[in-house]
Motif scaffolding. Structure first.
Motif, short mmCIF file in Angstrom:
data_model
loop_
_atom_site.label_atom_id
_atom_site.label_comp_id
_atom_site.label_asym_id
_atom_site.label_seq_id
_atom_site.Cartn_x
_atom_site.Cartn_y
_atom_site.Cartn_z
N PHE A 126 -30.06 -21.48 78.04
CA PHE A 126 -28.73 -21.14 77.51
C PHE A 126 -28.51 -21.78 76.15
N ARG A 127 -27.98 -20.99 75.22
CA ARG A 127 -27.62 -21.51 73.90
C ARG A 127 -26.21 -22.11 73.98
N LYS A 184 -23.71 -21.39 72.23
CA LYS A 184 -22.66 -20.36 72.18
C LYS A 184 -22.50 -19.63 73.52
N ASP A 185 -23.59 -19.53 74.27
CA ASP A 185 -23.47 -18.93 75.61
C ASP A 185 -22.57 -19.81 76.48
N CYS A 222 -18.85 -19.67 75.12
CA CYS A 222 -18.20 -18.38 75.38
C CYS A 222 -17.85 -18.26 76.86
N MET A 223 -18.79 -18.60 77.70
CA MET A 223 -18.58 -18.35 79.12
C MET A 223 -17.74 -19.42 79.79
N VAL A 226 -17.01 -19.24 83.67
CA VAL A 226 -18.41 -19.12 84.12
C VAL A 226 -19.17 -20.32 83.54
N LEU A 250 -22.11 -22.01 82.98
CA LEU A 250 -23.56 -21.74 83.01
C LEU A 250 -24.41 -22.98 83.22
N ARG A 255 -24.31 -12.90 89.91
CA ARG A 255 -23.60 -12.14 88.89
C ARG A 255 -24.18 -12.46 87.51
N VAL A 256 -24.53 -13.72 87.30
CA VAL A 256 -25.17 -14.09 86.03
C VAL A 256 -26.47 -13.29 85.86
N ARG A 298 -25.81 -9.66 84.93
CA ARG A 298 -25.41 -9.52 83.52
C ARG A 298 -26.60 -9.69 82.59
N LEU A 299 -27.47 -10.63 82.92
CA LEU A 299 -28.65 -10.87 82.07
C LEU A 299 -29.58 -9.66 82.06
N PRO A 333 -20.74 -5.26 80.38
CA PRO A 333 -21.77 -5.25 79.35
C PRO A 333 -22.84 -6.30 79.62
N MET A 358 -25.37 -9.27 79.08
CA MET A 358 -25.25 -10.58 78.42
C MET A 358 -26.63 -11.06 77.96
N TRP A 373 -32.51 -11.61 77.07
CA TRP A 373 -33.59 -12.48 77.51
C TRP A 373 -34.91 -11.71 77.64
C1 HEM Z 1 -26.98 -16.16 78.64
C2 HEM Z 1 -25.77 -15.91 78.17
C3 HEM Z 1 -24.62 -15.34 78.97
C4 HEM Z 1 -24.47 -15.15 80.31
C5 HEM Z 1 -25.45 -15.46 81.43
C6 HEM Z 1 -23.17 -14.56 80.51
C7 HEM Z 1 -22.66 -14.22 81.74
C8 HEM Z 1 -21.50 -13.50 81.95
C9 HEM Z 1 -20.97 -13.11 83.23
C10 HEM Z 1 -21.56 -13.48 84.59
C11 HEM Z 1 -19.86 -12.39 83.01
C12 HEM Z 1 -18.94 -11.76 84.06
C13 HEM Z 1 -17.81 -12.71 84.35
C14 HEM Z 1 -16.91 -12.21 85.45
O1 HEM Z 1 -17.20 -11.20 86.10
O2 HEM Z 1 -15.89 -12.86 85.69
C15 HEM Z 1 -19.68 -12.31 81.58
C16 HEM Z 1 -18.66 -11.65 80.93
C17 HEM Z 1 -18.36 -11.78 79.59
N1 HEM Z 1 -19.07 -12.52 78.66
FE1 HEM Z 1 -20.81 -13.46 78.97
N2 HEM Z 1 -22.56 -14.41 79.29
C18 HEM Z 1 -23.40 -14.88 78.33
C19 HEM Z 1 -23.15 -14.95 76.95
C20 HEM Z 1 -21.99 -14.56 76.34
C21 HEM Z 1 -21.65 -14.76 74.95
C22 HEM Z 1 -22.55 -15.43 73.94
C23 HEM Z 1 -20.41 -14.25 74.78
C24 HEM Z 1 -19.56 -14.22 73.52
C25 HEM Z 1 -20.11 -13.96 72.33
C26 HEM Z 1 -19.98 -13.71 76.04
C27 HEM Z 1 -18.79 -13.06 76.27
C28 HEM Z 1 -18.43 -12.44 77.45
C29 HEM Z 1 -17.26 -11.59 77.60
C30 HEM Z 1 -16.27 -11.23 76.51
C31 HEM Z 1 -17.23 -11.17 78.95
C32 HEM Z 1 -16.26 -10.21 79.63
C33 HEM Z 1 -16.82 -8.82 79.50
C34 HEM Z 1 -16.37 -7.87 80.57
O3 HEM Z 1 -16.84 -8.00 81.69
O4 HEM Z 1 -15.56 -7.02 80.28
N3 HEM Z 1 -20.95 -13.93 76.97
N4 HEM Z 1 -20.69 -13.01 80.96
#
Ligand code: HEM
Length: 88
Positions: A12-13, A15-16, A19-20, A25, A27, A50-51, A54-55, A61, A63, A70
């Motif tokens: 994980f970076r 920013k990851d 953001c999360m 979340v 991480l 769930r992670v 998303r990956l 969307p 991730m 990845w």
């Molecule tokens: C390895 C990196 C990442 C992982 C594993 C990850 C994982 C996740 C997961 C599990 C969710 C769903 C959360 C939920 O259902 O409540 C999510 C949603 C989201 N993540 Fe990440 N994330 C990562 C990186 C990022 C980064 C870098 C950003 C911002 C630049 C970001 C922004 C978001 C946003 C805005 C959502 C909500 C999107 C939607 O479901 O409509 N994530 N992410």
């Protein structure tokens, strides 16, 4: 044996993580990521599963948002952490 602290956290970076964390979340938290609790979608370990979804882009969307996504190597390492029993 795939270990969370040794093998997963470094994937994980910053920013990851940032953001999360803003979305609840955690991480890099072993407690969060290894939580055995299930939900409506995943019968157990919903946070970790769930992670992974998303990956891989199984849940959209994909991730990390903005990419790069990845490599297969990294995805396999994460999968092997689940398969190995969520070791610390
Ligand atoms: C390895 C990196 C990442 C992982 C594993 C990850 C994982 C996740 C997961 C599990 C969710 C769903 C959360 C939920 O259902 O409540 C999510 C949603 C989201 N993540 Fe990440 N994330 C990562 C990186 C990022 C980064 C870098 C950003 C911002 C630049 C970001 C922004 C978001 C946003 C805005 C959502 C909500 C999107 C939607 O479901 O409509 N994530 N992410």
């Amino acid at each position: 044996m795939t270990s969370f602290s040794t093998d997963i956290v470094p994937l994980f970076r910053q920013k990851d993580i940032n953001c999360m964390n803003g979305q609840g979340v955690e991480l890099t938290s072993y407690t969060y990521m290894s939580d055995p609790t299930g939900d409506a979608t995943y019968p157990d370990h919903a946070n970790a599963r769930r992670v992974l979804a998303r990956l891989k882009g199984d849940e959209k969307p994909r991730m990390p948002m903005g990419g790069p996504f990845w490599t297969d190597d990294a995805l396999n390492t994460y999968q092997s952490w689940l398969d190995g029993g969520f070791l610390a």
